[in-house]
Design an enzyme around this catalytic site. Structure first.
Site, PDB file in Angstrom:
ATOM      1  N   CYS A 217       4.374  -4.098 -18.908  1.00  0.00           N
ATOM      2  CA  CYS A 217       4.763  -2.833 -19.571  1.00  0.00           C
ATOM      3  C   CYS A 217       5.312  -3.273 -20.715  1.00  0.00           C
ATOM      4  O   CYS A 217       6.038  -4.662 -20.991  1.00  0.00           O
ATOM      5  CB  CYS A 217       5.942  -2.142 -18.530  1.00  0.00           C
ATOM      6  SG  CYS A 217       5.405  -1.484 -17.162  1.00  0.00           S
ATOM      7  N   CYS A 245       6.254  -8.424  -9.914  1.00  0.00           N
ATOM      8  CA  CYS A 245       6.455  -7.053  -9.764  1.00  0.00           C
ATOM      9  C   CYS A 245       6.432  -6.504  -8.349  1.00  0.00           C
ATOM     10  O   CYS A 245       7.157  -5.383  -8.118  1.00  0.00           O
ATOM     11  CB  CYS A 245       5.537  -6.276 -10.555  1.00  0.00           C
ATOM     12  SG  CYS A 245       3.720  -6.347  -9.944  1.00  0.00           S
TER      13      CYS A 245
END
Length: 256
Positions: A217, A245
């Site tokens: 991101c 993540c």
């Protein structure tokens, strides 16, 4: 773990022959191309490559799979916070390989509720909030997508981090109903990955040339300096060395 227990965990997604082959460890002596060929022949349209378009590993596997079977499936988790360079690369890949990239989005209501409660940049405030964001934007959408598959392919490599040093080339993914998980380049070095990119002119994210070895991101990725660990540009504000993540852990929802 016994084969009987693994078979029960797989909920009949994999047959006994496949389970035995995966558990035997025989794939450890196979090349990446051999493992991909086995997977594509075994699972056909019930297998797909998870490609972030933010690391060269996924693009190398995409190229390999396309050479074996041009109809091989690939998907990307669009968190809604990816950099423009990643979106541009997805379109380049579509054009280069004449391939449909399956784009998977998070649940809009879950994202909206999280942002209303904790703000757009909640991930900077605590590890727990960052884990929540990863879970809603990545882990949960992945689980929903994998529910429709019998196997998936990843670009995990053992030298990427301590958390990945024991990654097998084939495994049973107990976090996702016991489907097969293929990690064909688990024993590759980063140099091997980059050599393949160069040899086959594989398109990769343009941010790599700007010092980003790994692009996730946009607000959670940054360039690194010479000699820095290749994962140090991800969630750099966190002190832990174990920074992931959550999509490659058996205990889902932990966020790491």
């Amino acid at each position: 773990m016994t084969l009987e227990l693994v078979a029960d965990e797989s909920r009949n997604r994999l047959n006994i022959e496949t389970l035995e082959y995966i558990q035997s460890g025989a794939a450890e002596s196979s090349s990446a191309q051999e493992i991909l060929t086995w997977g594509l022949e075994k699972f056909a349209d019930r297998i797909a490559l998870s490609c972030s378009f933010g690391a060269p590993e996924g693009l190398v596997l995409l190229d390999m799979m396309h050479r074996i079977d041009p109809a091989a499936r690939v998907f990307v988790l669009d968190t809604g916070r990816l950099p423009q360079a990643t979106y541009d690369l997805i379109d380049r890949v579509r054009d280069r390989y004449d391939k449909t990239v399956e784009v998977i989005f998070p649940d809009a209501e879950r994202v909206q509720s999280m942002v209303r409660a904790d703000g757009l940049n909640l991930f900077y405030t605590s590890v727990e909030k960052r884990e929540l964001c990863c879970r809603i934007r990545k882990v949960e959408p992945l689980s929903r997508f994998l529910a429709g598959l019998d196997a998936w392919v990843t670009g995990l490599r053992r030298d990427q981090s301590d958390a990945r040093k024991n990654t097998p080339k084939l495994e049973i993914d107990r976090a996702h109903a016991g489907i097969a998980k293929l990690n064909p380049i688990a024993d590759w070095s980063r140099e091997q990955v980059l050599d393949y990119v160069k040899e086959h002119a594989v398109p990769i994210n343009r941010l790599h040339a700007e010092g980003y070895p790994s692009v996730g991101c946009e607000p959670c990725s940054r360039a690194i300096g010479p000699g820095d660990d290749v994962r140090s540009g991800r969630w750099w504000w966190e002190a832990s060395d174990l920074k992931e993540c959550g999509i490659h852990l058996e205990e889902q929802g932990s966020g790491i």
